[in-house]
Design an enzyme around this catalytic site. Structure first.
Site, short mmCIF file in Angstrom:
data_model
loop_
_atom_site.label_atom_id
_atom_site.label_comp_id
_atom_site.label_asym_id
_atom_site.label_seq_id
_atom_site.Cartn_x
_atom_site.Cartn_y
_atom_site.Cartn_z
N GLY A 19 50.84 69.91 50.28
CA GLY A 19 49.87 70.97 50.59
C GLY A 19 50.12 72.32 49.98
O GLY A 19 49.22 73.17 49.99
N GLU A 45 55.65 65.41 50.63
CA GLU A 45 54.71 64.70 49.76
C GLU A 45 53.98 65.69 48.85
O GLU A 45 52.75 65.79 48.88
CB GLU A 45 53.67 63.96 50.63
CG GLU A 45 54.28 62.99 51.63
CD GLU A 45 53.25 62.46 52.63
OE1 GLU A 45 52.09 62.93 52.64
OE2 GLU A 45 53.62 61.57 53.41
N PRO A 46 54.70 66.44 48.02
CA PRO A 46 54.02 67.43 47.18
C PRO A 46 53.30 66.78 46.00
O PRO A 46 53.82 65.86 45.38
CB PRO A 46 55.18 68.30 46.68
CG PRO A 46 56.34 67.35 46.62
CD PRO A 46 56.15 66.39 47.76
N GLY A 47 52.12 67.23 45.73
CA GLY A 47 51.37 66.73 44.57
C GLY A 47 51.04 67.87 43.64
O GLY A 47 51.61 68.04 42.56
N ARG A 48 50.12 68.72 44.11
CA ARG A 48 49.60 69.80 43.28
C ARG A 48 50.72 70.71 42.75
O ARG A 48 50.71 71.10 41.59
CB ARG A 48 48.62 70.62 44.13
CG ARG A 48 47.81 71.63 43.34
CD ARG A 48 47.00 72.51 44.30
NE ARG A 48 46.26 71.78 45.29
CZ ARG A 48 44.97 71.44 45.18
NH1 ARG A 48 44.28 71.77 44.11
NH2 ARG A 48 44.37 70.78 46.14
N ARG A 105 36.74 69.40 39.62
CA ARG A 105 37.08 70.37 40.66
C ARG A 105 36.11 71.55 40.76
O ARG A 105 35.72 71.94 41.87
CB ARG A 105 38.52 70.85 40.50
CG ARG A 105 39.56 69.71 40.51
CD ARG A 105 40.99 70.19 40.66
NE ARG A 105 41.21 70.73 41.97
CZ ARG A 105 41.27 72.02 42.24
NH1 ARG A 105 41.18 72.90 41.26
NH2 ARG A 105 41.42 72.44 43.46
N TYR A 165 34.50 71.55 44.36
CA TYR A 165 35.08 72.50 45.32
C TYR A 165 34.85 73.95 44.93
O TYR A 165 35.53 74.84 45.45
CB TYR A 165 36.60 72.30 45.41
CG TYR A 165 37.09 70.88 45.50
CD1 TYR A 165 36.88 70.12 46.64
CD2 TYR A 165 37.79 70.31 44.44
CE1 TYR A 165 37.36 68.83 46.73
CE2 TYR A 165 38.28 69.00 44.53
CZ TYR A 165 38.05 68.27 45.68
OH TYR A 165 38.52 66.98 45.75
N CYS A 183 23.95 65.71 32.49
CA CYS A 183 22.58 66.07 32.85
C CYS A 183 22.44 66.45 34.31
O CYS A 183 21.69 65.81 35.06
CB CYS A 183 21.67 64.91 32.51
SG CYS A 183 21.82 64.54 30.76
N TYR A 216 44.78 66.56 40.09
CA TYR A 216 43.39 66.26 40.47
C TYR A 216 42.44 66.55 39.31
O TYR A 216 41.29 66.94 39.52
CB TYR A 216 43.00 67.03 41.74
CG TYR A 216 44.00 66.82 42.87
CD1 TYR A 216 44.12 65.57 43.45
CD2 TYR A 216 44.85 67.83 43.31
CE1 TYR A 216 45.06 65.33 44.45
CE2 TYR A 216 45.79 67.60 44.31
CZ TYR A 216 45.87 66.36 44.88
OH TYR A 216 46.80 66.13 45.87
N1 LLP Z 1 50.04 63.72 51.36
C1 LLP Z 1 48.84 63.32 51.80
C2 LLP Z 1 48.76 62.40 52.93
C3 LLP Z 1 47.67 63.80 51.18
O1 LLP Z 1 46.48 63.41 51.63
C4 LLP Z 1 47.77 64.69 50.08
C5 LLP Z 1 46.58 65.20 49.41
C6 LLP Z 1 49.06 65.05 49.64
C7 LLP Z 1 50.16 64.56 50.31
C8 LLP Z 1 49.28 65.97 48.47
O2 LLP Z 1 48.79 67.24 48.72
P1 LLP Z 1 49.07 68.44 47.68
O3 LLP Z 1 50.55 68.71 47.73
O4 LLP Z 1 48.65 67.97 46.35
O5 LLP Z 1 48.27 69.54 48.20
N2 LLP Z 1 41.19 66.61 45.14
C9 LLP Z 1 41.52 67.84 45.83
C10 LLP Z 1 42.83 67.74 46.57
C11 LLP Z 1 42.85 66.62 47.60
C12 LLP Z 1 44.16 66.47 48.30
C13 LLP Z 1 44.17 65.24 49.13
N3 LLP Z 1 45.40 64.93 49.78
C14 LLP Z 1 41.54 68.99 44.82
O6 LLP Z 1 41.26 68.76 43.65
O7 LLP Z 1 41.79 70.14 45.19
#
Ligand code: LLP
Length: 424
Positions: free
Chosen positions: A242, A277-280, A317, A321, A349, A378
């Site tokens: 997050g 669980e870092p992604g972004r 995105r 969003y 289009c 993303y």
């Molecule tokens: N763990 C769980 C259970 C999640 O659902 C998510 C993201 C993460 C970890 C990773 O979150 P992060 O660290 O990346 O914030 N498509 C959207 C973002 C959707 C995120 C969904 N869940 C965007 O482009 O902003």
């Protein structure tokens, strides 16, 4: 910090010119920096190592950027994987991430997906509801297995950069309430085919204010203490992902070190293994989308459209969003002519295929290259073939080396995937 910088007057990814990649691979194309991925992972892991809970499990959220070479790069540094489908589990395994470092989340895992996760022995299946718990118990019993589970808790805290990516309020579909978690945890602990090992939460994405996270972590601590008070074993606390990234210059989101301080404050003295669980925060600023200007369309009435060869199917995105991505010329002109306001659009289009309105950019002409910054998370993972546009390719750079890690398919590939119905 990232490794996209001007070198010799043009934008480079590490030591490779983006223009050279665009020339060789064509546009649009995603380009990722290995050094940036490694740096982001290291900074995050080291910050969380310092919270006083031993070695954390940093499970990279595969959905952010699931390319196998990205997973392999992070896996080689010790990252685990947070997955939400059998496909993501398979990707993580294919990239060499061992099952003991894979977390499997998601509100609607099917029986087949649960069976697969049990067979490969993932570290933790995050159970999000009572019906899912019952389904998992049934699948596990059929196999004579006892999978490790954690309960995904919805702590009822609002957070996140956009309503579509907030997940921690009680009206969002994710997880069980705290009281339900207490009841289910106790029941599952006596089950022959379920082994509860912990609790998990993830309250949203692109979080730039740490207060809601602190509130959620505090609630999770209370839950762990109550469960332990009942004599139940709780070994792991999964705090989700997050953390936001800077898509624009202000406000600057907190660094992982600030998140670590929140973890320390909220969980200090609690003896438990932490998972994240870092992604972004790992992938966003490790990637750019490079596109070429097809036309500059200036209406006599005054609007000025920058028509690119990238579209919403390549980077959704902004359309989905209202997200802001910096757009920069790959070869900025020296001297700098006066900037102009552009509506930056793709060829698809629908009006939603607009990346930015009235964006102030240096003057651009057909054939120029631009880069969308902070597009590593993303971006490619949400790309599609809408309008029958070919799936956008991906390139990974490491120092002076680069490799196409997802080639652009051919039109023949695209058409060959669809056998005609036998009666046609
Ligand atoms: N763990 C769980 C259970 C999640 O659902 C998510 C993201 C993460 C970890 C990773 O979150 P992060 O660290 O990346 O914030 N498509 C959207 C973002 C959707 C995120 C969904 N869940 C965007 O482009 O902003």
């Amino acid at each position: 910090m990232n490794h996209f910088e001007l070198k010799g007057g043009e934008l480079a990814c590490e030591d490779v010119s983006l223009a050279a990649i665009a020339e060789a691979v064509g546009t649009p194309v995603y380009v990722y920096s290995t050094a940036t991925l490694e740096r982001h992972y290291t900074v995050f892991r080291d910050a969380m190592r310092g919270t006083g809970h031993g070695e954390p499990l940093v499970a990279y959220a595969v959905k952010a950027c699931p390319n196998l070479s990205i997973l392999k790069t992070l896996g080689a540094m010790g990252a685990g994987a947070d997955t939400v489908s059998e496909g993501e589990v398979r990707r993580a395994l294919a990239a060499g991430i061992s099952a003991e470092r894979i977390v499997f989340s998601g509100v609607g895992k099917t029986a087949a997906e649960l069976a697969f996760a049990i067979d490969v022995g993932v570290a933790e299946i995050n159970v999000e509801s009572e019906p899912e718990l019952n389904l998992l118990a049934k699948v596990a019993a059929e196999k004579g297995a006892r999978p490790q589970i954690a309960f995904r808790v919805n702590p009822d805290v609002a957070a996140g950069g956009h309503a579509k990516i907030a997940t921690g309020k009680s009206d969002n579909k994710f997880g069980v309430s705290i009281s339900e978690a207490e009841r289910l945890y106790a029941n599952a602990s006596n089950h022959a085919h379920l082994k509860p090992v912990g609790v998990a939460c993830h309250i949203g994405s692109q979080i730039t204010d740490l207060e809601p996270l602190e509130a959620a972590y505090g609630k999770m601590r209370g839950l762990v203490e109550r469960l332990r008070g009942e004599g139940l074993s709780v070994e792991r606390l999964d705090l989700g992902g997050g953390l936001g990234v800077p898509y624009f210059h202000s406000p600057t989101p907190p660094e992982p070190a600030a998140l670590a301080e929140v973890v320390k404050r909220a969980l200090g003295g609690l003896d438990i293994q932490l998972a994240f669980e870092p992604g972004r925060v790992i992938a966003a600023n490790a990637g750019v989308l490079v596109a070429r200007v097809i036309h500059v369309h200036e209406r006599p009435e005054g609007q000025r459209f920058l028509v690119l060869d990238a579209a919403m199917n390549d980077l959704i995105r902004p359309a989905m969003y209202e997200a802001y991505h910096d757009i920069v010329p790959v070869k900025p002109e020296a001297g700098g002519a006066a900037p102009l306001a552009y509506d930056v659009v793709g060829p698809i289009c629908e009006t939603g295929d607009t990346f930015a309105r009235e964006r102030i950019l240096p003057p651009l002409k057909a054939g120029d290259l631009v880069a969308f910054l902070s597009a590593g998370a993303y971006g490619a993972s949400m790309s599609s073939e809408y309008n029958s546009r070919l799936l956008v390719p991906e390139v990974l750079v490491k120092g002076e080396a680069w490799a196409v890690v997802r080639p652009r398919p051919s039109y023949a590939d695209m058409l060959a995937r669809e056998p005609l119905a036998t009666w046609l």
